[in-house]
Write a protein that holds these residues in place. Sequence first.
Motif, PDB file in Angstrom:
ATOM      1  N   LYS A 111      -7.663  -2.778  45.817  1.00 19.90           N
ATOM      2  CA  LYS A 111      -8.097  -4.079  46.309  1.00 19.90           C
ATOM      3  C   LYS A 111      -9.538  -4.020  46.813  1.00 19.90           C
ATOM      4  CE  LYS A 111      -6.958  -7.664  49.620  1.00 19.90           C
ATOM      5  NZ  LYS A 111      -6.123  -8.084  50.732  1.00 19.90           N
ATOM      6  N   LYS A 153     -11.783 -10.478  40.330  1.00 13.39           N
ATOM      7  CA  LYS A 153     -10.441 -10.573  40.891  1.00 13.39           C
ATOM      8  C   LYS A 153      -9.410 -10.510  39.774  1.00 13.39           C
ATOM      9  CE  LYS A 153     -12.174 -14.218  42.732  1.00 13.39           C
ATOM     10  NZ  LYS A 153     -12.421 -15.513  43.294  1.00 13.39           N
ATOM     11  N   PHE A 154      -8.212 -10.092  40.112  1.00 11.49           N
ATOM     12  CA  PHE A 154      -7.088 -10.093  39.199  1.00 11.49           C
ATOM     13  C   PHE A 154      -6.018 -10.988  39.803  1.00 11.49           C
ATOM     14  CE2 PHE A 154      -7.729  -6.734  36.014  1.00 11.49           C
ATOM     15  CZ  PHE A 154      -8.937  -6.225  36.465  1.00 11.49           C
ATOM     16  N   SER A 155      -5.540 -11.945  39.030  1.00  9.83           N
ATOM     17  CA  SER A 155      -4.465 -12.813  39.505  1.00  9.83           C
ATOM     18  C   SER A 155      -3.212 -11.971  39.709  1.00  9.83           C
ATOM     19  CB  SER A 155      -4.184 -13.923  38.489  1.00  9.83           C
ATOM     20  OG  SER A 155      -3.593 -13.371  37.320  1.00  9.83           O
ATOM     21  N   SER A 156      -2.253 -12.505  40.426  1.00 16.54           N
ATOM     22  CA  SER A 156      -1.009 -11.760  40.637  1.00 16.54           C
ATOM     23  C   SER A 156      -0.312 -11.512  39.303  1.00 16.54           C
ATOM     24  CB  SER A 156      -0.091 -12.481  41.614  1.00 16.54           C
ATOM     25  OG  SER A 156       0.239 -13.765  41.131  1.00 16.54           O
ATOM     26  N   HIS A 157      -0.401 -12.480  38.387  1.00 19.54           N
ATOM     27  CA  HIS A 157       0.181 -12.306  37.055  1.00 19.54           C
ATOM     28  C   HIS A 157      -0.486 -11.145  36.321  1.00 19.54           C
ATOM     29  CE1 HIS A 157       1.908 -13.410  33.173  1.00 19.54           C
ATOM     30  NE2 HIS A 157       0.690 -13.276  32.669  1.00 19.54           N
ATOM     31  N   GLN A 183      -2.073  -8.613  37.662  1.00  9.94           N
ATOM     32  CA  GLN A 183      -1.709  -7.368  38.336  1.00  9.94           C
ATOM     33  C   GLN A 183      -0.327  -6.904  37.897  1.00  9.94           C
ATOM     34  OE1 GLN A 183      -2.166  -7.771  42.589  1.00  9.94           O
ATOM     35  NE2 GLN A 183      -4.294  -8.415  42.407  1.00  9.94           N
ATOM     36  N   GLN A 184       0.615  -7.830  37.764  1.00  8.45           N
ATOM     37  CA  GLN A 184       1.961  -7.487  37.294  1.00  8.45           C
ATOM     38  C   GLN A 184       1.908  -6.932  35.879  1.00  8.45           C
ATOM     39  OE1 GLN A 184       4.150 -11.121  37.619  1.00  8.45           O
ATOM     40  NE2 GLN A 184       4.620 -10.842  39.799  1.00  8.45           N
ATOM     41  N   ARG A 185       1.133  -7.576  35.002  1.00 12.53           N
ATOM     42  CA  ARG A 185       1.033  -7.127  33.616  1.00 12.53           C
ATOM     43  C   ARG A 185       0.401  -5.738  33.529  1.00 12.53           C
ATOM     44  NH1 ARG A 185       4.459 -10.086  33.316  1.00 12.53           N
ATOM     45  NH2 ARG A 185       4.530 -12.077  32.261  1.00 12.53           N
ATOM     46  N   GLN A 211       0.546  -3.401  35.789  1.00 13.18           N
ATOM     47  CA  GLN A 211       1.565  -2.457  36.250  1.00 13.18           C
ATOM     48  C   GLN A 211       2.643  -2.251  35.201  1.00 13.18           C
ATOM     49  OE1 GLN A 211       3.113  -3.843  40.003  1.00 13.18           O
ATOM     50  NE2 GLN A 211       1.997  -2.269  41.118  1.00 13.18           N
ATOM     51  N   THR A 246     -12.025 -14.260  37.557  1.00 17.58           N
ATOM     52  CA  THR A 246     -10.647 -13.829  37.747  1.00 17.58           C
ATOM     53  C   THR A 246     -10.000 -13.491  36.416  1.00 17.58           C
ATOM     54  OG1 THR A 246     -10.445 -15.273  39.676  1.00 17.58           O
ATOM     55  CG2 THR A 246      -8.400 -14.517  38.678  1.00 17.58           C
ATOM     56  N   THR A 267      -4.747 -12.710  32.772  1.00 17.89           N
ATOM     57  CA  THR A 267      -3.693 -11.869  32.224  1.00 17.89           C
ATOM     58  C   THR A 267      -4.328 -10.712  31.473  1.00 17.89           C
ATOM     59  OG1 THR A 267      -1.576 -11.853  31.055  1.00 17.89           O
ATOM     60  CG2 THR A 267      -3.376 -13.077  30.018  1.00 17.89           C
TER      61      THR A 267
END
Length: 128
Positions: free
Chosen positions: A38, A47-51, A53-55, A57, A103, A106
């Motif tokens: 972070k 920035k990386f959106s939460s979506h 970041q999930q992808r 990971q 940002t 995805t």
Amino acid sequence: MTDRITAHQFTTGRTGPLQSHSNIIRNPAGANGNVSFKELLERQQLKFSSHAQQRLQQRGIELMPEQLNKIANAVDQAAAKGARDSLVLFKDIAMIVSVPNRTVVTAMDGSSMQEHVFTQIDSAVVVS
């Protein structure tokens, strides 16, 4: 495309002073030698959106500081050309980036890209 642009309307899309991304990460490690992902992203002004970041990971994608620097420079190039939503291709990683917001919306790896159609983008940047 008939809108008139005057000299005072030109902008880089940044809200702060211009500086080279290579200057932002001089010493990415903190006093104890560790830096969080972070903190690194905040320094990169990317920035990386939460979506996204999930992808990242889920797909086991890890980005090193020098890679983030290259991606941030690609976003700078897209912004300079007036892009709004850009496909950034870096090695075997594809990212959709909201350029004005800096940002990553995805991200996907090479195997996820096969037979994938990218829509609602206005530009593409290939990063070497």
